[in-house]
Design a protein around this motif. Structure first.
Motif, PDB file in Angstrom:
ATOM      1  N   SER A  51       5.111  48.963  36.353  1.00  0.00           N
ATOM      2  CA  SER A  51       4.757  48.069  35.251  1.00  0.00           C
ATOM      3  C   SER A  51       4.097  48.416  34.267  1.00  0.00           C
ATOM      4  O   SER A  51       3.906  47.955  33.149  1.00  0.00           O
TER       5      SER A  51
ATOM      6  N   SER B  59       5.308  49.639  30.661  1.00  0.00           N
ATOM      7  CA  SER B  59       5.994  48.714  29.789  1.00  0.00           C
ATOM      8  C   SER B  59       5.698  49.163  28.236  1.00  0.00           C
ATOM      9  O   SER B  59       6.774  49.161  27.471  1.00  0.00           O
TER      10      SER B  59
ATOM     11  N   PHE C  44      13.651  45.986  30.033  1.00  0.00           N
ATOM     12  CA  PHE C  44      13.815  44.457  30.659  1.00  0.00           C
ATOM     13  C   PHE C  44      14.546  44.426  32.229  1.00  0.00           C
ATOM     14  O   PHE C  44      14.166  43.496  32.878  1.00  0.00           O
ATOM     15  N   CYS C  45      15.083  45.397  32.683  1.00  0.00           N
ATOM     16  CA  CYS C  45      15.720  45.642  33.875  1.00  0.00           C
ATOM     17  C   CYS C  45      15.318  46.274  34.911  1.00  0.00           C
ATOM     18  O   CYS C  45      15.291  46.143  36.215  1.00  0.00           O
TER      19      CYS C  45
ATOM     20  N   ILE D  64      12.374  47.426  36.283  1.00  0.00           N
ATOM     21  CA  ILE D  64      11.488  46.994  37.101  1.00  0.00           C
ATOM     22  C   ILE D  64      11.867  45.800  38.101  1.00  0.00           C
ATOM     23  O   ILE D  64      11.668  45.741  39.242  1.00  0.00           O
ATOM     24  N   SER D  65      12.508  44.793  37.410  1.00  0.00           N
ATOM     25  CA  SER D  65      13.257  43.806  38.400  1.00  0.00           C
ATOM     26  C   SER D  65      14.380  44.190  39.091  1.00  0.00           C
ATOM     27  O   SER D  65      14.416  43.797  40.289  1.00  0.00           O
ATOM     28  N   ASP D  66      14.928  45.181  38.766  1.00  0.00           N
ATOM     29  CA  ASP D  66      15.898  45.747  39.734  1.00  0.00           C
ATOM     30  C   ASP D  66      15.378  46.357  40.827  1.00  0.00           C
ATOM     31  O   ASP D  66      15.645  46.281  41.965  1.00  0.00           O
ATOM     32  N   GLN D  67      14.182  47.004  40.673  1.00  0.00           N
ATOM     33  CA  GLN D  67      13.425  47.876  41.770  1.00  0.00           C
ATOM     34  C   GLN D  67      12.859  46.874  42.596  1.00  0.00           C
ATOM     35  O   GLN D  67      12.875  46.891  43.902  1.00  0.00           O
ATOM     36  N   LEU D  68      12.257  45.524  42.007  1.00  0.00           N
ATOM     37  CA  LEU D  68      11.759  44.533  42.888  1.00  0.00           C
ATOM     38  C   LEU D  68      12.854  44.057  43.669  1.00  0.00           C
ATOM     39  O   LEU D  68      12.521  43.438  45.035  1.00  0.00           O
ATOM     40  N   SER D  69      14.021  43.801  43.458  1.00  0.00           N
ATOM     41  CA  SER D  69      15.099  43.095  43.947  1.00  0.00           C
ATOM     42  C   SER D  69      16.017  43.819  44.911  1.00  0.00           C
ATOM     43  O   SER D  69      16.749  43.513  45.537  1.00  0.00           O
TER      44      SER D  69
ATOM     45  N   ARG E 267      17.970  46.151  43.773  1.00  0.00           N
ATOM     46  CA  ARG E 267      19.242  46.720  43.234  1.00  0.00           C
ATOM     47  C   ARG E 267      19.259  48.059  42.706  1.00  0.00           C
ATOM     48  O   ARG E 267      20.523  48.514  42.531  1.00  0.00           O
TER      49      ARG E 267
END
Length: 179
Positions: A10, A13, A38-39, A41-46, A48
């Motif tokens: 994070s 950014s 946009f994706c 970090i969120s893909d890593q956390l989820s 994916r």
């Protein structure tokens, strides 16, 4: 100046907003710019995908810019057995790869793909079975991925890899790690 490949976090950014893809190098540069901003970090956390960035740092080890990025995920190399069955082999997928427009043709993309192959080989030796590295190439980047140094080639008619909604027009490619 020094470079390293490391997992995105994070704190990166601010660097992601400086990252730009040359529109002449791929058919959808905005996709890659949006992905890293946009994706990733969120893909890593989820769970994916996991994104690694090649970062250039100054002499004090402070990151200056992202030279390129690559995202990995578990996948399959699917085969039609000729009798109506689909068979699958373990695969390591490069789901995203982009190089900064400032760094094209300097070996960044090649280094990132080679990093993927080394990582897939290490995972196979230490953790899980992987026989292939697969990817869906942007049509404008097929020549890059087809370079002999990378060993990737188009997947034939009886083979495929899983697609997502955004990569249905891409060219599926593969390299076999072991015979």
């Amino acid at each position: 100046m020094q470079t390293e490949i490391r997992k995105i976090c994070s704190g990166d950014s601010g660097l992601t907003w400086k990252f730009q893809v040359n529109p002449e190098s791929c058919d959808n540069p905005g996709h890659y710019e949006d992905y890293i901003r946009f994706c990733a970090i969120s893909d890593q956390l989820s769970g994916r995908g996991t994104t690694y960035i090649m970062v250039e740092s100054d002499d004090n080890a402070s990151p200056i810019r992202i030279l390129g990025f690559i995202t990995f995920k578990a996948s399959s190399f699917l085969m039609d057995d000729g009798e109506g069955h689909e068979l699958g082999e373990g695969a390591f997928e490069i789901s995203e790869l982009a190089v900064s427009s400032e760094c094209e043709r300097r070996g960044v993309g090649t280094d990132l793909v080679k990093y993927a192959t080394v990582l897939a080989t290490e995972l196979n030796e230490e953790k899980l079975g992987i026989r292939y590295v697969v990817l869906c190439a942007d049509p404008a980047a097929e020549d890059f991925y087809s370079k002999p140094a990378l060993g990737l080639h188009r997947i034939g008619d009886f083979y495929r890899i899983p697609n997502e909604h955004w990569n249905t027009n891409c060219i599926p490619m593969v390299v076999k790690l072991f015979n």
